[in-house]
Design an enzyme around this catalytic site. Structure first.
Site: not given
Length: 249
Positions: A37, A109, A170
């Site tokens: 991340k 991500e 999603g």
């Protein structure tokens, strides 16, 4: 595919849960997984962030968070307001490359959409993907408006000569409306890339054991799962096993 970039077409559309599902499937196949991340925003130092949610849902992944900023803003803006160091695409790429030498799969991500700025020079997740020569998995919402944002994301990828691996919805609703059902056929057309999954709304509330056991039901074979896009689309999204909806921890 040692490195896969996971980017949304916007915010709050299920990117973290999709990342966790891809990680869970890979782990179940015996692969080692790292989740990077680059920048976590809107979370205090002592609060769980996206990587913590991936660990909770998927299990034994290596996680790296390069920066954390307290305000829920674009990373460049949040870094500036906090007087903190921004994260640059080169740093993202170098970290992902190092993780790839130690893991079978690295999932990067993003924060929000593809072109959200990470630094004040305009560096984005797309720039990191280009440096890595890594494909991008686009996470999109199901309903009205998703075709435009998905098309814009795909156009931005093509302009940078970055490959779109495919699109995953999603948060697929338990009762899809007309727009969502039509989008099953239209999304791959506007994206110029295949539809690779539909993660049901609410699956983060499943027990972790059930989440891990069911993750492959939501993802296509290209992502290690067994989701059948033709069957799902032919049935207007009603082929999805609805009993996962409403589950609790």
């Amino acid at each position: 595919m040692a490195v896969l970039i996971v980017s949304g077409t916007g915010t709050e559309i299920g990117k973290t849960v999709v990342t966790a599902a891809v990680a869970a499937v890979a782990l179940a196949q015996g692969r080692s997984v790292a989740v990077l991340k680059p920048a976590q925003t809107g979370v205090a130092p002592d609060e769980p962030g996206d990587v913590d949610e991936v660990i909770r849902l998927a299990g034994g992944v290596t996680t790296v968070e390069l920066a954390r900023y307290p305000e829920p803003l674009a990373p460049a803006t949040a870094a500036g307001r906090a007087g903190a160091r921004p994260v640059r695409p080169q740093e993202i790429a170098e970290t992902a490359e190092k993780l790839a030498t130690e893991h079978d799969l690295v999932l990067v991500e993003g924060a929000g959409g593809l072109l959200v700025r990470f630094d004040h020079e305009g560096g984005t997740l797309a720039d990191a993907a280009r440096l890595l020569a890594a494909p991008v998995l686009v996470v999109a919402p199901a309903g009205l408006g998703t075709l435009n944002t998905t098309a814009l994301t795909a156009e931005a990828l093509r302009a940078r000569e970055v490959a779109a691996l495919g699109v995953v919805i999603g948060s697929w609703p338990a009762v899809p409306d007309l727009a969502a059902r039509c989008n099953l056929a239209d999304l791959p057309d506007v994206a110029g890339a295949p539809l690779l999954g539909a993660v049901p709304d609410g699956v983060a509330a499943l027990t972790v054991g059930r989440f891990r056991a069911r993750a492959g039901d939501w993802l296509a074979p290209e992502l290690g799962g067994g989701w059948d896009v033709a069957r799902f689309t032919a049935n207007g999204g009603r082929a999805w096993p609805l009993r996962a909806h409403g589950a609790t921890r």
